[in-house]
Design a protein around this motif. Structure first.
Motif, PDB file in Angstrom:
ATOM      1  N   GLY A  86       0.828  -1.186   0.000  1.00  0.00           N
ATOM      2  CA  GLY A  86       0.000   0.000   0.000  1.00  0.00           C
ATOM      3  C   GLY A  86       0.865   1.238   0.000  1.00  0.00           C
ATOM      4  O   GLY A  86       2.004   1.219   0.473  1.00  0.00           O
ATOM      5  N   LEU A 118       0.013   0.993   8.535  1.00  0.00           N
ATOM      6  CA  LEU A 118      -0.714   0.968   7.268  1.00  0.00           C
ATOM      7  C   LEU A 118      -2.117   1.504   7.529  1.00  0.00           C
ATOM      8  O   LEU A 118      -2.891   0.921   8.294  1.00  0.00           O
ATOM      9  CB  LEU A 118      -0.777  -0.460   6.718  1.00  0.00           C
ATOM     10  N   SER A 120      -4.727   1.584   5.765  1.00  0.00           N
ATOM     11  CA  SER A 120      -5.835   0.733   5.327  1.00  0.00           C
ATOM     12  C   SER A 120      -6.274  -0.198   6.448  1.00  0.00           C
ATOM     13  O   SER A 120      -7.474  -0.504   6.591  1.00  0.00           O
ATOM     14  CB  SER A 120      -5.417  -0.077   4.094  1.00  0.00           C
ATOM     15  N   CYS A 145      -7.929  -5.505   0.191  1.00  0.00           N
ATOM     16  CA  CYS A 145      -7.464  -5.221  -1.180  1.00  0.00           C
ATOM     17  C   CYS A 145      -8.103  -3.943  -1.707  1.00  0.00           C
ATOM     18  O   CYS A 145      -7.438  -3.112  -2.344  1.00  0.00           O
ATOM     19  CB  CYS A 145      -7.779  -6.396  -2.096  1.00  0.00           C
ATOM     20  N   LEU A 148      -6.552  -0.863   0.051  1.00  0.00           N
ATOM     21  CA  LEU A 148      -5.194  -0.592  -0.422  1.00  0.00           C
ATOM     22  C   LEU A 148      -5.213   0.122  -1.765  1.00  0.00           C
ATOM     23  O   LEU A 148      -4.462   1.086  -1.987  1.00  0.00           O
ATOM     24  CB  LEU A 148      -4.415  -1.903  -0.534  1.00  0.00           C
ATOM     25  N   ARG A 151      -6.606   3.864  -1.701  1.00  0.00           N
ATOM     26  CA  ARG A 151      -5.667   4.867  -1.206  1.00  0.00           C
ATOM     27  C   ARG A 151      -4.553   5.176  -2.210  1.00  0.00           C
ATOM     28  O   ARG A 151      -3.794   6.113  -2.011  1.00  0.00           O
ATOM     29  CB  ARG A 151      -5.063   4.414   0.124  1.00  0.00           C
ATOM     30  N   MET A 152      -4.449   4.383  -3.268  1.00  0.00           N
ATOM     31  CA  MET A 152      -3.469   4.685  -4.309  1.00  0.00           C
ATOM     32  C   MET A 152      -3.943   5.799  -5.225  1.00  0.00           C
ATOM     33  O   MET A 152      -3.140   6.395  -5.947  1.00  0.00           O
ATOM     34  CB  MET A 152      -3.188   3.430  -5.142  1.00  0.00           C
TER      35      MET A 152
END
Length: 322
Positions: A86, A118, A120, A145, A148, A151-152
């Motif tokens: 992530g 993290l 997430s 999933c 993650l 947040r990209m």
């Protein structure tokens, strides 16, 4: 156990979860509900606890405490071993310095580990408090999933906006800064794509592998996440190519300007070369210099030099060198 256990929760199967004490974790049985243990693998106590209390084999334990891993997914003893990445959204961190998360999941238990925080995972814990968290281990994997990949979006959108801005300012005067910023955007996109591509393959594997406890609804959600991740990878490829093209265009502009300046200097040198030769020849300190006794010799010589320079300019213009 507090120093290496980040979260220890028992899921109620209805979207909620409660923290578990050390004693409850030690005597937990699958019939009590789904257990989630989240460790900091950099702490020495993690490896010791996994070896003595988890009941996992050496392969699973090694996967959970591996220092450096690429995103992957594989089945193991009826469960699922995963390593995901992530973006690093921690304060004062670079997003492309991606945070890794390792998971060993089966129908009754989830064991995860990480070194750095993290966000997430914090989202999932927050959803448990609100009673809207995952209800099964398969849903936990699908939700993680999804979190993650969601947040990209921010760092990738920022990189795309940055490329747009740099393309617009390509003709500005701050060339040195512009080259540095283009290089940074390319570095970020390459670093992000390095882990996103294998992560997409891991998600594709999860949705195609027929694990009995992984339902069709979760496979569909993982597939949607994989499709979104594929779009992000395509965006990163576009960002990298656009940054490379802009950088090449910038280099070409700088090269053209340098060539133009060198061309002007070459013309000036070509004009003054014969003039310098003539003045150097007549400046030697020996006898017999023509016009040494003539009061008009200097003016005549200057006139000859001006005429020679003018003739060279006309010649260069005729040859279309000017």
């Amino acid at each position: 156990m507090d120093d290496f256990l980040v979260y220890g929760m028992l899921l109620d199967g209805k979207g909620g979860a409660r923290p578990m004490s050390h004693a409850e974790i030690d005597v937990w049985q699958p019939g009590q509900g789904l257990l989630w243990l989240h460790f900091d693998y950099s702490k020495p106590g993690t490896l010791k606890w996994l070896e003595e209390h988890s009941g996992l084999d050496d392969i699973a334990i090694a996967a959970l405490v591996a220092e450096d891993t690429r995103p992957r997914a594989t089945s193991h003893n009826g469960g699922l071993l995963m390593a995901l990445r992530g973006v690093n959204l921690n304060p004062e961190a670079d997003p492309e310095d991606m945070v890794s998360i390792r998971l060993c999941v089966d129908e009754h238990r989830i064991i995860s580990s990480r070194k750095r925080r993290l966000l997430s995972m914090d989202d999932i814990v927050r959803s448990f408090k609100e009673g809207e968290g995952p209800e099964t281990s398969a849903e936990f994997v699908a939700v993680l999933c999804d979190r993650l990949v969601r947040r990209m979006a921010g760092p990738i959108d920022n990189a795309e906006d940055k490329v747009d801005e740099l393309e617009e300012s390509l003709l500005s005067s701050g060339r040195a800064k512009l080259r540095s910023e283009l290089g940074q955007v390319r570095r970020q996109s390459i670093a992000l794509r390095r882990y996103l591509a294998p992560q997409r393959e891991a998600l594709n594997w999860v949705q195609t592998e027929r694990l009995p406890w992984f339902g069709d609804a979760q496979r569909l959600r993982v597939r949607e996440v994989g499709d979104r991740l594929a779009q992000y990878i395509e965006t990163l490829d576009s960002i990298r190519e656009r940054a490379a093209v802009s950088q090449e265009e910038l280099v070409n502009q700088i090269s053209e300007e340098s060539n133009s300046r060198m061309y002007v200097l070459s013309i000036v040198s070509a004009i003054f070369l014969p003039l310098g030769f003539a003045t150097g020849l007549l400046g030697i300190n020996v006898g017999g210099i023509p016009g040494a006794e003539n009061h008009y010799a200097f003016a005549i010589f200057i006139g000859i030099l001006v005429a020679l320079a003018g003739g060279l300019l006309v010649f260069f213009r005729y040859k279309k060198w000017l």
